[in-house]
Write a protein that holds these residues in place. Structure first.
Motif, PDB file in Angstrom:
ATOM      1  N   LYS A  14      -4.472  12.189  43.079  1.00 30.21           N
ATOM      2  CA  LYS A  14      -5.789  11.566  43.049  1.00 30.21           C
ATOM      3  C   LYS A  14      -6.022  10.986  41.652  1.00 30.21           C
ATOM      4  CE  LYS A  14      -8.172  14.145  46.668  1.00 30.21           C
ATOM      5  NZ  LYS A  14      -9.313  15.033  47.000  1.00 30.21           N
ATOM      6  N   THR A  15      -6.752   9.890  41.587  1.00 33.23           N
ATOM      7  CA  THR A  15      -7.065   9.288  40.289  1.00 33.23           C
ATOM      8  C   THR A  15      -7.786  10.285  39.406  1.00 33.23           C
ATOM      9  OG1 THR A  15      -7.181   7.103  41.301  1.00 33.23           O
ATOM     10  CG2 THR A  15      -8.244   7.376  39.165  1.00 33.23           C
ATOM     11  N   ASP A  16      -8.721  11.006  39.979  1.00 30.45           N
ATOM     12  CA  ASP A  16      -9.391  12.083  39.259  1.00 30.45           C
ATOM     13  C   ASP A  16      -8.713  13.393  39.640  1.00 30.45           C
ATOM     14  OD1 ASP A  16     -11.002  13.936  38.053  1.00 30.45           O
ATOM     15  OD2 ASP A  16     -12.817  13.459  39.217  1.00 30.45           O
ATOM     16  N   ALA A  17      -7.785  13.827  38.792  1.00 29.67           N
ATOM     17  CA  ALA A  17      -7.046  15.061  39.063  1.00 29.67           C
ATOM     18  C   ALA A  17      -7.561  16.220  38.218  1.00 29.67           C
ATOM     19  CB  ALA A  17      -5.563  14.847  38.789  1.00 29.67           C
ATOM     20  N   SER A  18      -8.821  16.128  37.812  1.00 23.04           N
ATOM     21  CA  SER A  18      -9.368  17.159  36.919  1.00 23.04           C
ATOM     22  C   SER A  18      -9.440  18.526  37.581  1.00 23.04           C
ATOM     23  CB  SER A  18     -10.762  16.742  36.433  1.00 23.04           C
ATOM     24  OG  SER A  18     -11.639  16.533  37.537  1.00 23.04           O
ATOM     25  N   LEU A  19      -9.498  18.537  38.915  1.00 22.40           N
ATOM     26  CA  LEU A  19      -9.577  19.821  39.618  1.00 22.40           C
ATOM     27  C   LEU A  19      -8.207  20.430  39.865  1.00 22.40           C
ATOM     28  CD1 LEU A  19     -12.385  19.065  42.225  1.00 22.40           C
ATOM     29  CD2 LEU A  19     -12.577  20.147  39.976  1.00 22.40           C
TER      30      LEU A  19
END
Length: 324
Positions: free
Chosen positions: A280-285
């Motif tokens: 995912k583009t936002d892989a912060s999790l």
């Protein structure tokens, strides 16, 4: 009117799955309950929303408009659930990986070994996923990272996904070990594809990107290949080559050195497949995803160096005054 987020989500599910039954399964409801909910939504909105047909269900223009907001509701719900789980510490050490066979055998194990040394308590899982499904599995929330391949064309994922380039995997020719092009030339000889214009071929099944790439390369070399055998598997292709009945184009990473076979590099420009890690583009999790990608880059560099070492040695030998 008070907007019911459940109705919006229901319409989004019907649009995604194409039937009331599949939407009911996703919601863990009975088809009858979903039918009642659709009827209620149409009464509440005072407009037809779903068109039922023998092959499933489609949305009216009004239904599609509401479904677009339903996707927003669903995504917001998923983010809320994921963020809460991360806050409670359930996701920070979880990594769900999808990959195809050659990457699972040669690229992933060294990277996973290094990851486990750094995080022995990591909750890692790996499943077999064909390249064409990897991005979909991430979008659906079933995977955090997928290793996929693209044959000659750069991967272009949707905006919510990111493709991390890992490895350029060249195609090589696999020959029976008694083939004239295997026995009559040095092992480091590069072949031109047109030298194999009269051969029988084992090829990947029609409709696959690898098959399209093969036919494009043959066409550029000036011939139409005679495909006698088709398979989904590079392993099967190499086993068939070992019987002496055909030759095959196989990715370098997928070489098995099957009994009765040898391989030759192709002269440039040669076909290749590009390997990517998709997240995912936002892989912060999923912080372990970024760490694994760094480790996969290290492994990919080592693999590429191993492939290139004999070529560099041959170049040095040929340039040496004593090379002859």
């Amino acid at each position: 009117m008070v907007v019911d987020p459940g109705q919006l989500r229901l319409l989004a599910l019907i649009e995604r799955h194409g039937s009331l039954t599949a939407a009911a399964h996703a919601l863990q409801l009975t088809p009858a309950a979903v039918t009642q909910q659709v009827a209620k939504a149409e009464r509440d909105w005072q407009v037809p929303l779903v068109i039922r047909g023998p092959r499933g269900a489609t949305l009216t223009a009004a239904g599609a408009l509401l479904a677009s907001h339903g996707r927003t509701v669903e995504e917001a719900s998923d983010r809320a659930e994921a963020e809460l789980a991360a806050l409670l510490g359930h996701l920070s050490l979880r990594l769900r990986i999808g990959t195809f066979q050659a990457a699972a055998l040669h690229l992933l194990p060294p990277a996973l070994t290094a990851l486990r040394h750094r995080h022995p308590d990591a909750d890692v899982s790996v499943v077999d996923v064909v390249s064409g499904r990897g991005a979909d599995e991430i979008s659906a929330g079933r995977l955090d990272l997928a290793i996929v391949a693209s044959w000659g064309t750069p991967l272009a994922p949707p905006p919510h996904l990111r493709a991390h380039s890992l490895l350029l995997d060249p195609m090589v020719v696999v020959l029976p070990d008694d083939h004239p092009l295997a026995t009559g030339q040095p092992a480091d000889t590069e072949l031109h594809l047109e030298q194999l214009r009269d051969e029988s071929w084992v090829s990947i099944l029609a409709g696959h990107a690898a098959r399209e790439q093969f036919h494009d390369a043959a066409r550029e070399a000036g011939f139409t290949p005679t495909v006698r055998f088709e398979t989904e598997s590079y392993d099967v292709a190499q086993a068939l080559v070992g019987t002496g009945i055909a030759v095959a184009l196989v990715s370098r990473l997928a070489l098995t050195h099957a009994p009765g076979t040898t391989h030759r590099e192709l002269a440039h420009p040669r076909p290749y497949r590009q390997l990517y890690a998709v997240t995912k583009t936002d892989a912060s999790l999923t912080p372990l995803a970024d760490m694994l990608i760094d480790l996969l880059h290290d492994v990919a560099r080592d693999i590429t160096a191993t492939w290139e070492a004999p070529l560099r040695e041959n170049q040095r030998s040929s340039n040496s005054p004593h090379g002859a």
